[in-house]
Write a protein that holds these residues in place. Structure first.
Motif, PDB file in Angstrom:
ATOM      1  N   GLY A  48      15.834  31.857  38.089  1.00  0.00           N
ATOM      2  CA  GLY A  48      14.562  32.527  38.294  1.00  0.00           C
ATOM      3  C   GLY A  48      14.621  33.678  39.268  1.00  0.00           C
ATOM      4  N   ASN A 100      18.357  34.039  34.823  1.00  0.00           N
ATOM      5  CA  ASN A 100      18.261  35.034  35.882  1.00  0.00           C
ATOM      6  C   ASN A 100      18.232  36.440  35.290  1.00  0.00           C
ATOM      7  N   TRP A 138      10.927  41.827  43.666  1.00  0.00           N
ATOM      8  CA  TRP A 138      10.254  41.854  42.372  1.00  0.00           C
ATOM      9  C   TRP A 138       9.299  43.059  42.282  1.00  0.00           C
ATOM     10  N   THR A 159      11.705  36.123  32.757  1.00  0.00           N
ATOM     11  CA  THR A 159      12.792  35.411  33.427  1.00  0.00           C
ATOM     12  C   THR A 159      12.244  34.289  34.303  1.00  0.00           C
ATOM     13  N   ARG A 160      11.195  34.585  35.035  1.00  0.00           N
ATOM     14  CA  ARG A 160      10.605  33.598  35.937  1.00  0.00           C
ATOM     15  C   ARG A 160      10.013  32.419  35.180  1.00  0.00           C
ATOM     16  N   ASN A 210      11.246  40.734  33.715  1.00  0.00           N
ATOM     17  CA  ASN A 210      11.389  39.968  34.961  1.00  0.00           C
ATOM     18  C   ASN A 210      10.435  38.777  34.983  1.00  0.00           C
ATOM     19  N   ALA A 211       9.204  38.988  34.532  1.00  0.00           N
ATOM     20  CA  ALA A 211       8.239  37.892  34.476  1.00  0.00           C
ATOM     21  C   ALA A 211       8.685  36.830  33.483  1.00  0.00           C
TER      22      ALA A 211
END
Length: 232
Positions: free
Chosen positions: A221, A180, A232, A165-166, A162-163
């Motif tokens: 994001g 995403n 998140w 992705t950001r 997830n991080a």
């Protein structure tokens, strides 16, 4: 007539990956069904038909990633969509007793493999000013929802994904490449088991939606579950 979009789906030899590939083909994309085992990818190709082709790809091997991307671009001239679906889990266990080699192996596939492949395809997406990168994450990787210690390596790898992705989304702002993450939920697959409440069709819907966002979309994001933002 618009050019057919070319997509790579990893872990496409079974379960959720195969269903994501099937739904993308139904939307008119040509899918390179990637699997570590060439026979597994070929079996998916046999099932999916002319809209797909097998692609041998081991996301843990830099040489395999490079060769697969070069083959795909050489054959089709472009790569428009990447769905990082390949993943592994460590199952039940305690974080305080987790063998470090288990953590390393899980991160190698779920985080580093996805990042390695994204970095390999991004230059080709930049060259045409278009790209959709979808990282298949999990509710178990949400820090806001993380109240259990089960599958510790898997949870940490998905939180890291997830991080990633950001930071990739921020890096690629304004390039036409949208990055995403999607949680499919607990899906009845070999990994999810027969007791999971969701079908592969349900689990694939959000990744496919993100992979086919329209040309004028700006969504990037984010982490989504059933097409809605997930904490998140």
């Amino acid at each position: 007539m618009p050019q057919t979009r070319i997509a790579v789906v990893t872990g496409a030899n079974r379960g959720l990956g195969a269903e994501i590939a099937r739904q993308l083909i139904a939307r008119g994309l040509h899918v390179l069904a990637a699997a570590r085992n060439p026979g597994g990818a070929q079996r998916v190709n046999d099932v999916l038909g002319a809209g797909a082709e097998p692609l041998q790809l081991d996301v843990t091997s830099p040489a395999s990633v490079t060769a697969a991307v070069e083959h795909a671009v050489g054959r089709h001239g472009r790569l428009d969509v990447l769905v990082n679906n390949a993943g592994v889990t460590d199952g039940a266990g305690r974080a305080s007793e987790l063998p470090m080699d288990t953590l390393t192996a899980t991160l190698e596939v779920n985080l580093l493999g996805a990042w390695r492949l994204a970095n390999a395809v991004i230059p080709h997406m930049r060259s045409v000013g278009y790209g959709r990168i979808v990282n298949v994450s999990s509710n178990l990787g949400s820090l806001s929802l993380m109240t259990s210690s089960s599958e510790p390596a898997y949870r940490v790898s998905k939180a890291a994904l997830n991080a990633m992705t950001r930071v990739l989304a921020a890096d690629l702002t304004g390039t036409g490449i949208l990055v995403n993450a999607a949680s499919p939920g607990w899906v009845r697959t070999d990994m999810g088991g027969p007791g999971a409440p969701r079908t592969p069709e349900q689990g694939a819907d959000t990744p496919v939606w993100l992979a086919t966002l329209p040309d004028d979309a700006t969504t990037t994001g984010g982490l989504f579950y059933d097409r809605q933002p997930l904490p998140w």
